[in-house]
Design an enzyme around this catalytic site. Sequence first.
Site, short mmCIF file in Angstrom:
data_model
loop_
_atom_site.label_atom_id
_atom_site.label_comp_id
_atom_site.label_asym_id
_atom_site.label_seq_id
_atom_site.Cartn_x
_atom_site.Cartn_y
_atom_site.Cartn_z
N ASN A 7 0.76 -1.06 -0.01
CA ASN A 7 0.08 0.13 0.22
C ASN A 7 0.91 1.32 0.03
O ASN A 7 1.50 1.54 1.02
CB ASN A 7 -0.96 0.04 1.38
N ARG A 88 -2.39 -2.17 -3.54
CA ARG A 88 -3.81 -1.40 -3.34
C ARG A 88 -3.69 -0.31 -4.21
O ARG A 88 -2.94 0.63 -4.01
CB ARG A 88 -3.68 -1.18 -1.74
N HIS A 177 -13.31 1.39 -0.01
CA HIS A 177 -13.19 0.26 1.07
C HIS A 177 -13.75 -1.04 0.51
O HIS A 177 -14.07 -2.01 1.19
CB HIS A 177 -14.04 0.62 2.42
N ASN A 205 -11.01 5.15 10.71
CA ASN A 205 -10.88 6.61 10.86
C ASN A 205 -12.05 7.23 9.60
O ASN A 205 -12.71 8.15 9.78
CB ASN A 205 -9.55 6.90 10.40
N ARG A 235 -14.15 13.57 8.75
CA ARG A 235 -14.85 13.89 7.48
C ARG A 235 -16.53 13.99 7.86
O ARG A 235 -16.87 13.32 8.88
CB ARG A 235 -14.98 12.75 6.28
N ASP A 277 -10.15 10.82 16.88
CA ASP A 277 -10.14 9.45 17.50
C ASP A 277 -11.17 9.20 18.48
O ASP A 277 -11.57 9.91 19.30
CB ASP A 277 -8.52 9.28 17.97
N ARG A 279 -11.74 7.07 20.50
CA ARG A 279 -11.23 6.90 22.01
C ARG A 279 -11.18 8.16 22.66
O ARG A 279 -11.60 8.22 23.73
CB ARG A 279 -9.63 6.30 22.01
N GLY A 325 -11.25 -0.21 12.78
CA GLY A 325 -10.77 0.47 14.06
C GLY A 325 -11.88 0.45 15.02
O GLY A 325 -11.73 -0.03 16.21
N GLU A 378 -7.73 -6.42 4.82
CA GLU A 378 -7.53 -6.18 3.27
C GLU A 378 -6.05 -6.51 2.72
O GLU A 378 -6.18 -6.71 1.74
CB GLU A 378 -7.39 -4.43 3.38
P1 ADP Z 1 -8.10 3.84 9.00
O1 ADP Z 1 -7.69 2.50 8.48
O2 ADP Z 1 -9.44 4.49 8.46
O3 ADP Z 1 -7.10 4.78 9.07
P2 ADP Z 1 -8.76 2.16 11.22
O4 ADP Z 1 -9.49 1.18 10.75
O5 ADP Z 1 -7.35 1.79 11.95
O6 ADP Z 1 -8.73 3.52 10.58
O7 ADP Z 1 -9.42 2.90 12.60
C1 ADP Z 1 -8.86 3.88 13.10
C2 ADP Z 1 -9.69 4.22 14.46
O8 ADP Z 1 -10.26 3.25 15.27
C3 ADP Z 1 -9.09 5.24 15.37
O9 ADP Z 1 -8.93 6.57 15.00
C4 ADP Z 1 -10.01 5.12 16.64
O10 ADP Z 1 -10.98 6.12 16.53
C5 ADP Z 1 -10.56 3.65 16.55
N1 ADP Z 1 -10.13 2.72 17.41
C6 ADP Z 1 -8.84 2.02 17.41
N2 ADP Z 1 -8.93 1.36 18.61
C7 ADP Z 1 -9.84 1.33 19.40
C8 ADP Z 1 -10.29 1.04 20.72
N3 ADP Z 1 -9.75 0.09 21.38
N4 ADP Z 1 -11.59 1.84 21.03
C9 ADP Z 1 -12.31 2.47 20.29
N5 ADP Z 1 -11.81 2.92 19.26
C10 ADP Z 1 -10.58 2.29 18.64
#
Ligand code: ADP
Length: 395
Positions: A7, A88, A177, A205, A235, A277, A279, A325, A378
């Site tokens: 990627n 990718r 996606h 994200n 977004r 994020d 979290r 995530g 992926e």
């Molecule tokens: P992308 O591939 O779109 O960058 P991911 O699928 O890796 O994103 O998701 C990232 C997001 O997942 C983080 O910004 C966060 O909000 C969320 N995330 C990751 N771990 C946790 C967790 N333990 N609890 C809650 N949210 C989480």
Amino acid sequence: MKILTVNAGSSSLKFTLFEMPEEKAIASGLFEKIGLNGSSYTIKYNGEKITKEYDLKDHSVAVKKLMDELIALGIINSLDEIEGVGHRILHGAQEFSEPTVLNMDVVQAISKYNELGPLHNPANLMGATSFIEALPNVTNVGVFDTAFHQTMGEEEFLYPVPFEWYQDYGIRKYGFHGTSHKYIWKFMSEVLGSSAKIISCHIGNGGSLCAIRGGKVVDTTMGFTPLAGIMMGSRSGDIDPSIIPFIMKKLNKSADEIITMLNKNSGLLGVSGVSSDSRDVEAGANEGNERCALAERMYAQKIANFIAMYNNLLDGADAIVFTAGVGENSITMRKMIIERIHSLGVATNDELNNVRGEFKKISTDESRIALYVVPTNEELMIATDTYNIIVGGNH
Ligand code: ADP
């Protein structure tokens, strides 16, 4: 057979080396700040992680270094062991609806669509070019984020705008996606059978939902670009387009600047004022920050609304799957979403929903639609598509 998945971003290159068809990830890593000061790379192998600073002038240098390290670390004995490289690629437009063997002519053909994915496609193709040059005898395959969605019908992919916009400029819903949604489909079709109707909720994200029936996409939430659909980390998702010229005048900014704000300063970040994020937003809400709590409620509600819409479109889904995530890890967000689709007859409880990052059915036996958490992969999907092309002999 060893297959490398790649990627490539504008200043980064992520890779995973798989043993196929065993689906075993042997090594993975990241080259960062390519073409910038302070470039470095990390390789994970055998439970160990090496990180080195190295002057990565461009993607070709990164690819050369990767090859040297794979041999130096004893991960492979010679480059001949790598039989395929899967790349990718964000956007394949209508032309590239399947994983496609890459050569310089095909790369050129894909680059016609760079204006549809200006932030990603040129970098993805730069990565592909570097590998084609470094490993000329290896099968390079492009796997497109848009491809799986090419099974959508016209009613779903067309916008109700002048038809010539579609005919002359390709204005339509493409969806993104797709590699993740396809992986979720493949995984769930083994659980529920190949005619299953599922709603795949890729919530990371960035985020998108996808209604899938029998392996075909019925609809998906992202659109002409990844800005559309559900509210995301930074977004906006869907908004009234008239807001754009209005706020351009108020802020004295260009259309491009406003689109950047809708991509980077909106969503959870825009509403909470704290973070993109989930979290951080969840922690803020727990500490009594009202805007964080509001952002969470809006986020959950918009996802719930699309799930309800897709349940209707599928004439009743068999399963709703949470992935990426947030979908895999946020117990709170899943709970908030599920509470908001109560009218669909779904049911879970705190014990069932108490899972992070692993496959689990989280609905009770009474639930009218089954609920699952499925970790997406992926890279494995790209490796599988590449492997299938090689063993199928279409290269
Ligand atoms: P992308 O591939 O779109 O960058 P991911 O699928 O890796 O994103 O998701 C990232 C997001 O997942 C983080 O910004 C966060 O909000 C969320 N995330 C990751 N771990 C946790 C967790 N333990 N609890 C809650 N949210 C989480």
